[in-house]
Write an enzyme that holds these catalytic residues in place. Structure first.
Site, PDB file in Angstrom:
ATOM      1  N   THR A 137       0.872  -1.200   0.045  1.00 55.75           N
ATOM      2  CA  THR A 137       0.027   0.098  -0.037  1.00 55.75           C
ATOM      3  C   THR A 137       0.734   1.498   0.100  1.00 55.75           C
ATOM      4  O   THR A 137       0.230   2.303  -0.371  1.00 55.75           O
ATOM      5  CB  THR A 137      -0.895   0.233   1.145  1.00 55.75           C
ATOM      6  OG1 THR A 137       0.015  -0.599   2.349  1.00 55.75           O
ATOM      7  CG2 THR A 137      -1.970  -0.878   1.102  1.00 55.75           C
ATOM      8  N   GLU A 162      -9.214   0.430  -1.459  1.00 57.83           N
ATOM      9  CA  GLU A 162     -10.368  -0.210  -1.967  1.00 57.83           C
ATOM     10  C   GLU A 162     -11.211   0.359  -3.076  1.00 57.83           C
ATOM     11  O   GLU A 162     -11.726  -0.339  -3.923  1.00 57.83           O
ATOM     12  CB  GLU A 162     -11.226  -0.516  -0.705  1.00 57.83           C
ATOM     13  CG  GLU A 162     -10.430  -0.528   0.768  1.00 57.83           C
ATOM     14  CD  GLU A 162     -10.587  -1.900   1.406  1.00 57.83           C
ATOM     15  OE1 GLU A 162     -10.007  -1.844   2.455  1.00 57.83           O
ATOM     16  OE2 GLU A 162     -11.359  -2.910   1.176  1.00 57.83           O
TER      17      GLU A 162
END
Lengths: 167, 696, 329
Positions: free
Chosen positions: B468, B662
């Protein structure tokens, strides 16, 4: 059944004892502590274990170590020149061509092998003109790199990095 | 708000701190920590979906040279807590699904462990099983709550009456299959158990070292302080590493049986299909009643989905319909079937990913039914306040995302009707969908800052980087909060000895951990002034945000896709996708772009390829490997572009930022399915869009 | 995976002797399928006889204008060879449609022909499979059947042969050179792979100990035009749902010779003789091409999940012929 073999890994000659069942991937990782090639599927379905064997890209997970006694193996850790990154690795860094990084060493080895295949004029499934020059276009890179899965979905950046590193 | 002070690190496209290690393959993942002569554990999985283990014969396995231990229920029963069936590994003989751990072997080498595992003979008492949705012989039930803790059902107004009175009605059922996270790094652990005093060190591939420590402490009945979990680099997770799973308990049991020795466990790709979670399959019925001008009067979203009898998991597929669009009457329901199947769990954008596939496909169908442009339809149903809570939005910028995307994509040149553009052998179409994801902040994170002798700051928090960009983004945040350059920050993450951090899930990391880092920097400045001495130290927790009660906080986005479908073969290609997102301040545009485009690629993969095929006779997913379960390969992916609005959310946290892990996957599959309809006139309501769907 | 010995004989004869003498032995070449099977428990040999180095890995033009391909030639070397590219482009295309760059660098010509089905039940030792364990039953018949065969199936087996290369070789009328305990023999490729019948455990007509040492191609079809078209679920790195290899010779408005083979539809690469017969000598029309393609698929007996393969094969075959002949364009 054990067998003693010699491998030259990233320029270093290593002697090791392996079970005949040991794959080249497990020999590198479990016996030699060379973790750059990754185990993603262990069945030739993802490309994470890609290494260069005698300068050709192959899957270490489907190679039995005992069958490659004496082989010269290059992993992503051995591609660069000392502290200098290999141009393909540098381009991956520049283009942020990875996220989790797990498929990355395999992608980079695959890209290095693939670029030399292109330089040798090898065709691919998407080559439009088999008579013309073979170049590392985006479509060619995508097809030729499809044996390396990336679940983070870094493909667009991988293509950009390889395009940048292509001679 | 930070970013106006300090070095200006926040917002800069800083290169990944661990990037060099990753491109040379030298960043150590969980399995890759060296121990002298480690042992290897290989699980034996059940080959029946429901029943009881009658007996286990390990004699042949034990007879193999190099086998150090076998683990079976009689040997280890009673050693771990059994309340949570997922973690009650080998505590009794109950079999809840095919692929459950029923024994294990520990040996000197992985080859011997694996061979020995095949020699273990398990005898079962077999019960009837049921694995398909909807179940033929089992009642559906309403869960107490869905994942995230939201209500299972909501209702406002008389939806049925409004539906009946509506001029235009859509009543369609959409299906999404079982989808598997399949991070490239399989779940791996190394456990070392030390006695006297009892202590456990676990190298793990996890999205949260403290989650693993807390869970294992409970399961093992061990003081959390005696457990250390280490996880500096994680080869992807997408939710599946958001909690420990049964294999974590197994490796600890193995280590406890052989104290002082490092025991390594690497799940095989096939084993992952039953042990580490998956997105459950869903059947979603959507009914929309609207007027001819497209204004929605009633919206009903009824969800039926798979859960496991072993442990409940309720994907919140219907919650997006509670807040996306206006409707004076609205109803959402979730019903579960508790089946004899492995335990579903988080997969990237749980709830929103399958839910928005259904809702956004239904919206496309409504647009055609009303003769409206699908973007215009969405603009006409923009709610001024959150329809669910009645709160004002902290920033709802869906309309801007749609308009900006339309312009960038060239939306206005598309033919109005489907099957209107043919290029050689290919039908060509375009589609759009909205995206949404809540701006979550999780409680319970803490950061510590220490000034070192060389003038640098060590910033510690037990956070995770699963690809991430945490290593880099938290360094940037700390630099600005401390008013120094990022080269003066030494970040430490991925170790449970560091201050507690919440899980890397729900796109909450940057908000939860980043806020803790900012708070710690403020505490540091308050306590130590402008000239702190070496060794100066401060800690702070993620502050509570009272504005959470005052605003509805969501990120939004628009997804655009161009799709080509071969007229002869039905092959689907996606040459182009574009996403425009509103996600607050972007901490690092380089890594954020990767996350957003990566999410869109996973959405493309969901649209075209992904389906775990269950064989109801045997009870397992029969295509459980990467040759059978297709994820997108490089050649499947064309141009993928993500951009974002220049935006700061003044209410969400001190950074004005929201995570972007997401939202990229949300809506992509609907945009692609809508584009495929526009290309061919064939409406596919069941994922994935394989070539056979377009033959005819 | 059970333990096994490993040997690397110096020549093909020695390799054949070694496998013939030991019922637990089997040949290892590129390993891309066998090593996979060792891990899955699908194959459990007690001895591996490595034939790389023992079999020829060169490509030589033969006096009759054809080519002899050593069984040890890798798929990538074969696809890249100038003679193959120039005179047998359909083979080059078929090879490049298969697997990935890495796998093609490892897989050999002989091994590619002998690779086994990717039927999910065959590869999963916890489910019955007549091919893996004769008499245990066919799980695919009533199970996940999307990839199943539609032509030449039996009640015992509905598996497909996964090779792309073999489909390309089939339209080239390739002949397989086999060395066995009793000497060398030549088997037309069209006769190498069996239909499952009552013995699905036997993929080919090869007897125990027989080793493929070479593949021979006759001189290329003069003025023939060829193509290989593969349809799969992914754009790359996936097995065929259906594939079509075609080689046609067109004179005026007629096809004078047609050789068509289908992949992904049967237990063997499938020569579409009925399509060929329906094409040869008839005037070229798009409708005629379709009728010809349908002639072969008329015999198809799909199951519950793979009925789509029938129109897919017809459409793909028609499209390939359309492109090759220029009909309708």
């Amino acid at each position: 059944m054990d067998s003693t073999i010699t491998l030259t890994v990233d320029g270093e000659r290593r002697e090791l004892t392996v079970d005949t069942r040991t794959t080249l991937l497990d020999a590198l990782r479990d016996r030699l502590g060379v973790y750059a090639p990754k185990k993603g599927c262990d069945h030739g379905q993802c490309g994470s274990c890609t290494v260069l064997m005698e300068d050709r890209r192959v899957l270490a997970c489907l190679s039995l170590a005992v069958a490659h006694d004496g082989a010269r193996v290059t992993t992503a850790a051995g591609l660069g020149d000392g502290d200098e990154l290999h141009p393909v690795a540098g381009a991956f860094l520049d283009e942020d061509a990875f996220q989790c990084g797990y498929c990355t060493p395999g992608q980079i080895c695959s890209a290095v092998g693939m670029l030399s295949e292109v330089a040798s004029g090898w065709l691919s499934h998407v080559t439009e003109d088999p008579e013309g020059p073979v170049e590392a276009t985006d479509a060619e890179i995508r097809e030729r790199m499809s044996g390396n899965l990336c679940r983070c979905g870094a493909y667009p950046h991988i293509v950009a990095a390889i395009r940048r590193a292509a001679p | 708000m930070i970013g106006t002070e300090g070095s200006g690190a926040v917002g800069a496209p800083m290169e990944r701190i661990e990037g060099r290690a990753k491109v040379t393959g030298t960043a150590p993942y969980a399995y890759e920590h060296d121990f002298p002569d480690p042992l290897h554990v290989h699980p034996v999985l059940s080959t029946v979906p429901r029943g009881r283990v009658r007996s286990v014969d390990v004699s042949a396995a034990q007879g193999l040279t190099g086998v150090r231990a076998t683990l079976t229920a009689p040997d280890v029963a009673g050693t771990v807590g059994a309340e949570d069936r997922e973690f009650a590994v080998l505590q009794d003989g109950e079999v809840f699904f095919r692929g459950q751990i029923v024994a294990a072997v520990v040996a000197d080498t992985p080859e011997i462990a694996r061979q020995a595992a095949t020699l273990v003979r398990v005898d079962y008492e077999v019960d009837d099983h049921e694995v398909e949705l909807p179940p033929a012989r089992r009642e559906l039930y309403r869960p107490e709550e869905v994942n995230t803790g939201a209500e299972a059902d909501t209702a406002r107004g008389d939806a049925d009456a409004v539906l009946a009175d509506s001029t235009v009605r859509i009543d369609r059922t959409y299906r999404t299959p079982r989808e598997y996270n399949n991070p490239m790094e399989p779940h791996c652990s190394i456990a070392v158990w030390e006695t006297d005093p009892e202590r456990l060190v676990l190298y793990d591939s996890t999205q949260g070292v403290h989650v693993v420590r807390r869970t294992l402490a409970e399961v093992l009945g061990l003081d959390a302080e005696r457990i250390r979990v280490i996880s500096p680099h994680v080869g992807g997770g997408f939710g599946s590493k958001g909690s420990p799973h049964a294999h974590n308990v197994l490796v600890v049991l193995a280590a406890r049986a052989l104290p002082g020795r490092a025991v390594k466990l690497a799940l095989t790709r096939r084993q992952m299909f039953s042990l580490v979670g998956y997105r459950p399959n869903t059947i979603q019925r959507i009914r929309i009643g609207a007027e001819e001008d497209g204004r929605i009067g009633a919206l009903v979203h009824d969800v039926v989905e798979t859960s496991s009898l072993a442990k409940e998991y309720a994907e919140q597929s219907g919650v997006c319909s509670r807040m996306m669009y206006t409707a004076r009457a609205r109803r959402t329901t979730h019903r579960l079937a508790a089946l004899d199947v492995p335990i579903p769990f988080w997969m990237r954008a749980p709830g929103e990913a399958p839910g928005m596939f259904a809702l956004e496909t239904a919206m496309d169908e409504l647009a055609y039914a009303c003769g409206l442009d699908p973007i215009e339809l969405r603009l006409r149903n923009e709610p001024g306040r959150d329809p669910e809570s009645g709160l004002p939005w902290s920033g709802r910028h869906l309309a801007r995302c749609l308009r900006q995307g339309a312009e960038r994509f060239g939306w206005d040149t598309r033919p109005e009707l489907p099957r209107g553009h043919r290029d050689g052998d290919w039908w060509v179409g375009t589609g759009v969908a909205s995206a949404v994801y809540p701006r979550l902040t999780l409680p319970g994170s803490e950061a510590e800052i220490v000034l070192e002798r060389d003038g640098s700051h060590t910033v510690s928090i037990g956070a995770a980087d699963i690809g991430t960009g945490t290593w880099t983004a938290l360094t940037q945040i700390a630099a600005d909060a401390l008013g120094c350059g990022p080269d003066r920050v030494r970040l430490r993450i991925g170790d449970s000895r560091l201050p507690t951090a919440s899980v890397a899930g729900g796109s909450s990391g940057i908000s939860s951990w980043g806020s803790a880092v900012v708070a710690a920097a403020r505490a540091f400045r308050d306590a130590h002034g402008d000239r702190p001495a070496p060794g100066a130290r401060s800690r702070a927790e993620t502050p509570e945000n009272p504005e959470r009660e005052e605003y509805a906080m969501y990120s939004f986005g628009s997804q655009f896709a161009e799709v080509r479908v071969n007229a002869d073969t039905g092959e689907v290609r996606v040459p182009r996708i574009l996403g425009v997102f509103s996600a607050g301040r972007i901490i690092n545009p380089r890594t954020a772009r990767s996350q957003l485009t990566g999410g869109m690629v996973m959405g493309l993969s969901m649209a075209l390829h992904e389906e775990g095929v269950v064989d109801p006779r045997f009870g397992h997913v029969v295509n459980g490997d990467l040759a059978g379960y297709h994820v997108a390969a490089n050649a499947d992916v064309g141009r993928v572009e993500a951009e974002w609005l220049d935006e700061v959310d003044p209410h969400v946290n001190a950074l004005g930022a929201a995570g972007v892990g997401e939202i990229g996957i949300v809506g992509t599959a609907a945009a692609i399915a809508n584009a495929a309809f526009h290309a061919t006139g064939v409406r596919v309501r069941d994922l994935p869009l394989t070539p056979d769907r377009f033959l005819g | 995976m059970n333990p096994f010995t490993y040997a690397r004989p110096g020549g093909a004869g020695e390799a054949v002797e070694a496998v013939t003498a030991d019922p637990g032995a089997c040949f290892l070449a590129g390993g891309t399928n066998l090593v996979d099977h060792l891990k899955l428990g699908v194959a459990s040999p007690t001895a591996l006889v490595d034939v790389r180095g023992a079999v020829d890995d060169t490509i030589e033009e033969s006096p009759d204008g054809g080519v002899r391909i050593g069984a040890g030639v890798t798929n990538s070397d074969l696809a890249a060879h100038p003679v193959i590219r120039r005179s047998y482009p359909v083979l080059s295309s078929a090879l490049l449609a298969g697997a990935s760059g890495q796998l093609r660098n490892m897989a050999t010509t002989g091994g590619n022909l002998l690779q086994r089905t990717r039927c999910v039940y065959f590869q999963d030792v916890t489910t019955p499979c007549n091919k893996r364990e004769p008499g245990s039953g066919c799980s695919a018949l009533e199970g996940h059947g999307r990839d199943n065969a539609v032509l030449g199936t039996s009640e015992q087996c509905v598996a497909t042969h996964p090779s792309d290369m073999a489909v390309g070789l089939l339209v080239l009328d390739a002949v397989v050179v086999v060395l066995g305990p009793s000497g060398e023999r030549r088997v037309p490729l069209a006769d190498l792979h069996r239909l499952p019948g009552a013995e699905p455990e036997r993929d080919t007509v090869l007897e125990r100990g027989e080793l493929i040492t070479a593949v021979e191609l006759p001189a290329p079809l003069a003025e023939g035009r060829g193509a290989y078209r593969k349809v799969r679920d992914r754009a790359s790195y996936a097995f065929a749902l259906v594939s079509v290899a075609a080689l046609v010779h067109v004179r005026g408005d007629r096809i004078t010779e047609a050789r068509i083979a289908l992949g992904g539809v049967a237990h063997a690469p499938w020569r579409a003789r009925r399509t060929e017969a329906a094409l040869e000598g008839r005037p070229l029309t798009e409708a005629g091409l379709r009728v010809a393609a349908e002639a072969e698929l008329a015999r198809a007996r799909p199951g519950k999940d793979n009925a789509f393969k029938v129109p897919l094969a017809v459409n793909t075959c028609t499209a390939v012929l359309r492109d090759l002949t220029g009909v309708g364009s």
